[in-house]
Design a protein around this motif. Structure first.
Motif, mmCIF file in Angstrom:
data_model
loop_
_atom_site.group_PDB
_atom_site.id
_atom_site.type_symbol
_atom_site.label_atom_id
_atom_site.label_comp_id
_atom_site.label_asym_id
_atom_site.label_seq_id
_atom_site.Cartn_x
_atom_site.Cartn_y
_atom_site.Cartn_z
ATOM 1 N N PRO A 25 -125.418 96.913 24.666
ATOM 2 C CA PRO A 25 -124.505 96.318 23.767
ATOM 3 C C PRO A 25 -125.343 95.334 22.847
ATOM 4 O O PRO A 25 -126.308 94.676 23.514
ATOM 5 N N LEU A 26 -125.095 95.233 21.653
ATOM 6 C CA LEU A 26 -125.876 94.237 20.920
ATOM 7 C C LEU A 26 -125.612 92.709 21.369
ATOM 8 O O LEU A 26 -124.390 92.339 21.953
ATOM 9 N N GLU A 27 -126.516 91.769 20.961
ATOM 10 C CA GLU A 27 -126.433 90.597 21.639
ATOM 11 C C GLU A 27 -125.600 89.845 20.620
ATOM 12 O O GLU A 27 -125.317 89.996 19.612
ATOM 13 N N GLU A 28 -124.885 88.737 20.975
ATOM 14 C CA GLU A 28 -123.927 88.057 20.456
ATOM 15 C C GLU A 28 -124.764 86.619 19.983
ATOM 16 O O GLU A 28 -124.467 85.779 20.542
ATOM 17 N N TYR A 29 -125.236 86.541 18.641
ATOM 18 C CA TYR A 29 -125.950 85.463 18.079
ATOM 19 C C TYR A 29 -124.787 84.803 17.686
ATOM 20 O O TYR A 29 -123.998 84.902 17.140
ATOM 21 N N ALA A 30 -125.304 83.342 17.453
ATOM 22 C CA ALA A 30 -124.370 82.316 17.111
ATOM 23 C C ALA A 30 -125.237 81.292 16.311
ATOM 24 O O ALA A 30 -126.528 81.159 16.854
ATOM 25 N N LYS A 61 -128.914 82.733 21.203
ATOM 26 C CA LYS A 61 -128.416 84.086 21.694
ATOM 27 C C LYS A 61 -126.963 84.238 22.090
ATOM 28 O O LYS A 61 -126.073 85.207 21.997
ATOM 29 N N LYS A 62 -126.450 83.084 22.517
ATOM 30 C CA LYS A 62 -125.228 83.166 23.248
ATOM 31 C C LYS A 62 -124.438 81.884 22.650
ATOM 32 O O LYS A 62 -124.733 81.072 22.539
ATOM 33 N N PRO A 63 -122.958 82.135 22.222
ATOM 34 C CA PRO A 63 -122.117 81.301 21.571
ATOM 35 C C PRO A 63 -121.953 79.998 22.514
ATOM 36 O O PRO A 63 -121.753 79.003 22.164
#
Length: 133
Positions: A25-30, A61-63
């Motif tokens: 899955p795509l990374e959740e960038y914030a 990379k992570k919220p």
């Protein structure tokens, strides 16, 4: 012949969808933006002070990492202001100079975050507005 082509297309599509389902899955960038914008002086070749006004966005990379950035906002802002204040007018006003300043800010921000949190959190640092006089 048409049935054979249809069967081949269906087989190809189903194998492609199975491949897509197995992919990571795509990374959740914030993004974290400094508010208000950063405004500071720089070393000018003229008699009056030069200033630069910019909007800075930090990409993580992570919220969940946004909390750490918010906690250390004053430290990171001060580091960026210090870097900008030590630049010459020629560097502030050139595209290559702007990129070098951006890179310096990125490295300094990650260095400070590593000292404070134990790891460099910022994936990228972006200047979304960059005005100077």
């Amino acid at each position: 012949m048409n049935k054979l082509i249809a069967v081949l297309l269906i087989t190809l599509c189903s194998s492609f969808s199975a491949f897509a389902a197995d992919s990571k899955p795509l990374e959740e960038y914030a993004y974290y933006g400094f508010e208000p914008e950063i405004v500071t002086n720089y070393i000018s070749n003229r008699k009056k002070l030069g200033y630069v006004r910019l909007s800075v966005e930090l990409m993580v990379k992570k919220p969940e990492q946004l909390v750490s950035l918010e906690r250390h906002d004053p430290l990171l802002r001060a580091a960026i202001v210090e870097i900008l204040g030590n630049q010459t007018e020629d560097k502030v006003k050139s595209l290559t100079g702007k990129e070098e300043i951006r890179r310096q800010c990125y490295e300094k921000v990650n260095q400070l975050l590593e000292q404070e949190t134990g790891k460099p959190l910022v994936v990228n640092l972006l200047f979304t507005k960059y005005l100077y006089d």
